[in-house]
Motif scaffolding. Structure first.
Motif, PDB file in Angstrom:
ATOM      1  N   GLU A   1       0.823  -1.211   0.000  1.00 27.33           N
ATOM      2  CA  GLU A   1       0.000   0.000   0.000  1.00 27.33           C
ATOM      3  C   GLU A   1       0.857   1.261   0.000  1.00 27.33           C
ATOM      4  O   GLU A   1       0.523   2.257  -0.636  1.00 27.33           O
ATOM      5  CB  GLU A   1      -0.934   0.001   1.222  1.00 27.33           C
ATOM      6  CG  GLU A   1      -1.873  -1.201   1.273  1.00 27.33           C
ATOM      7  CD  GLU A   1      -2.851  -1.227   0.116  1.00 27.33           C
ATOM      8  OE1 GLU A   1      -3.105  -0.153  -0.464  1.00 27.33           O
ATOM      9  OE2 GLU A   1      -3.350  -2.312  -0.223  1.00 27.33           O
ATOM     10  N   ALA A   2       1.980   1.244   0.722  1.00 23.60           N
ATOM     11  CA  ALA A   2       2.828   2.434   0.802  1.00 23.60           C
ATOM     12  C   ALA A   2       3.379   2.807  -0.567  1.00 23.60           C
ATOM     13  O   ALA A   2       3.360   3.979  -0.963  1.00 23.60           O
ATOM     14  CB  ALA A   2       3.975   2.193   1.781  1.00 23.60           C
ATOM     15  N   MET A   3       3.844   1.808  -1.325  1.00 22.66           N
ATOM     16  CA  MET A   3       4.408   2.096  -2.638  1.00 22.66           C
ATOM     17  C   MET A   3       3.322   2.488  -3.632  1.00 22.66           C
ATOM     18  O   MET A   3       3.535   3.300  -4.530  1.00 22.66           O
ATOM     19  CB  MET A   3       5.198   0.888  -3.144  1.00 22.66           C
ATOM     20  CG  MET A   3       6.098   1.175  -4.321  1.00 22.66           C
ATOM     21  SD  MET A   3       7.270  -0.141  -4.644  1.00 22.66           S
ATOM     22  CE  MET A   3       8.401   0.064  -3.279  1.00 22.66           C
ATOM     23  N   LEU A   4       2.122   1.942  -3.476  1.00 21.34           N
ATOM     24  CA  LEU A   4       1.021   2.315  -4.367  1.00 21.34           C
ATOM     25  C   LEU A   4       0.647   3.777  -4.195  1.00 21.34           C
ATOM     26  O   LEU A   4       0.420   4.500  -5.166  1.00 21.34           O
ATOM     27  CB  LEU A   4      -0.206   1.419  -4.098  1.00 21.34           C
ATOM     28  CG  LEU A   4      -0.100  -0.025  -4.597  1.00 21.34           C
ATOM     29  CD1 LEU A   4      -1.306  -0.820  -4.125  1.00 21.34           C
ATOM     30  CD2 LEU A   4      -0.009  -0.075  -6.116  1.00 21.34           C
TER      31      LEU A   4
ATOM     32  N   GLU B   1       0.812   9.528  -6.102  1.00 20.68           N
ATOM     33  CA  GLU B   1       1.187  10.931  -5.918  1.00 20.68           C
ATOM     34  C   GLU B   1       2.160  11.387  -7.003  1.00 20.68           C
ATOM     35  O   GLU B   1       2.079  12.512  -7.492  1.00 20.68           O
ATOM     36  CB  GLU B   1       1.817  11.123  -4.540  1.00 20.68           C
ATOM     37  CG  GLU B   1       0.822  10.958  -3.399  1.00 20.68           C
ATOM     38  CD  GLU B   1       1.495  11.062  -2.053  1.00 20.68           C
ATOM     39  OE1 GLU B   1       2.739  11.212  -2.043  1.00 20.68           O
ATOM     40  OE2 GLU B   1       0.788  11.001  -1.032  1.00 20.68           O
ATOM     41  N   ALA B   2       3.086  10.489  -7.391  1.00 23.97           N
ATOM     42  CA  ALA B   2       4.039  10.857  -8.437  1.00 23.97           C
ATOM     43  C   ALA B   2       3.353  10.971  -9.796  1.00 23.97           C
ATOM     44  O   ALA B   2       3.784  11.738 -10.654  1.00 23.97           O
ATOM     45  CB  ALA B   2       5.154   9.815  -8.504  1.00 23.97           C
ATOM     46  N   ALA B   3       2.262  10.229  -9.995  1.00 29.03           N
ATOM     47  CA  ALA B   3       1.566  10.260 -11.275  1.00 29.03           C
ATOM     48  C   ALA B   3       0.745  11.522 -11.462  1.00 29.03           C
ATOM     49  O   ALA B   3       0.361  11.863 -12.581  1.00 29.03           O
ATOM     50  CB  ALA B   3       0.655   9.036 -11.412  1.00 29.03           C
ATOM     51  N   LYS B   4       0.447  12.255 -10.391  1.00 28.98           N
ATOM     52  CA  LYS B   4      -0.334  13.484 -10.512  1.00 28.98           C
ATOM     53  C   LYS B   4       0.478  14.524 -11.285  1.00 28.98           C
ATOM     54  O   LYS B   4       1.655  14.708 -11.056  1.00 28.98           O
ATOM     55  CB  LYS B   4      -0.678  14.032  -9.117  1.00 28.98           C
ATOM     56  CG  LYS B   4      -1.673  13.167  -8.374  1.00 28.98           C
ATOM     57  CD  LYS B   4      -1.990  13.774  -7.020  1.00 28.98           C
ATOM     58  CE  LYS B   4      -2.977  12.910  -6.268  1.00 28.98           C
ATOM     59  NZ  LYS B   4      -3.268  13.461  -4.928  1.00 28.98           N
ATOM     60  N   PRO B   5      -0.167  15.225 -12.233  1.00 29.73           N
ATOM     61  CA  PRO B   5       0.577  16.235 -13.010  1.00 29.73           C
ATOM     62  C   PRO B   5       0.974  17.415 -12.141  1.00 29.73           C
ATOM     63  O   PRO B   5       0.202  17.900 -11.322  1.00 29.73           O
ATOM     64  CB  PRO B   5      -0.435  16.662 -14.083  1.00 29.73           C
ATOM     65  CG  PRO B   5      -1.767  16.351 -13.496  1.00 29.73           C
ATOM     66  CD  PRO B   5      -1.569  15.138 -12.631  1.00 29.73           C
TER      67      PRO B   5
END
Length: 218
Positions: free
Chosen positions: A120-123, A128-132
């Motif tokens: 879950e932590a890595m997901l 968050e990194a995928a958000k523009p």
């Protein structure tokens, strides 16, 4: 002879290798994460991922095929009931290998192999990194500062009005208090002026009485 056998034999016989991979696959399905050597993890990944793909089709035939590889009823039921449902939308790549350094005894390269959808932590970090991210230039910063300055300008008259109203209320309160103090002073002055008059009136009859006594004595 080992002609065209490119997989890693892991220094074991065929039966030993199959039994070891079956046990490791069962542990991975039940625990969702295990620690092992890098070579075993890579061999396990090629062994367990086809079984997970097979588990997406929940039929009697699929269950029998998976059981022939794992030889563990609990692992099979866990795979079809929970794991297959969670990875239903993922088209492969169900496992992840994370290297953890070398082992102290024989310096073997160690790692952790886990099911991707259960970390879950890595997901959350990947989401968050995928958000523009918005790029902000210096000009944009100046534009953003302008509304703040306008809001400050608008707030100044409001603050001045509030201070003026507060001062007016204080003046009114002082004016209201002054008449009360004046009336109290007048009342005290009247009381003081009446007191000497009463004293003089009391003294006069006493003087008159003394004069009458003197006349009688004469």
């Amino acid at each position: 002879m080992r002609h065209n056998k490119k997989f890693n034999h892991l220094g074991r016989t065929s039966s030993h290798r199959k039994a070891m991979l079956a046990n490791m696959a069962s542990s991975l399905i039940e625990s969702k994460r295990i620690s092992t050597t890098l070579a075993k993890a890579k061999a396990l990944r090629t062994y367990v991922e086809p079984l997970i793909t097979k588990a997406k089709d929940d039929t009697t035939h699929s269950r029998r095929v998976v059981f022939s590889h794992l030889q563990n009823k609990n692992a099979v039921s866990e795979l079809f009931r929970d794991v297959a449902v969670k990875v239903a939308d993922r088209p492969g790549g169900y496992t992840r290998i994370l290297r953890t350094g070398n082992r102290l005894g024989d310096n073997a390269e160690m790692c952790i192999i886990e099911l991707v959808d259960y970390n879950e932590a890595m997901l959350t970090s990947t989401e968050e990194a995928a958000k523009p991210k918005r790029r902000r230039s210096r000009r944009g910063g100046k534009k953003e500062e302008a509304p703040v300055a306008e809001a400050a300008k608008q707030a100044k008259p409001v603050a001045e009005k509030e201070s003026a109203t507060a001062e007016a209320e204080e003046v009114k309160a002082v004016e209201d208090v002054q008449p009360i103090e004046e009336t109290e002073e007048k009342a005290e002055a009247e009381v003081k002026s009446e007191a000497p008059a009463e004293a003089e009136a009391e003294e006069k009859p006493a003087d008159e009485a003394s004069e009458e006594d003197k006349k009688k004595e004469e």
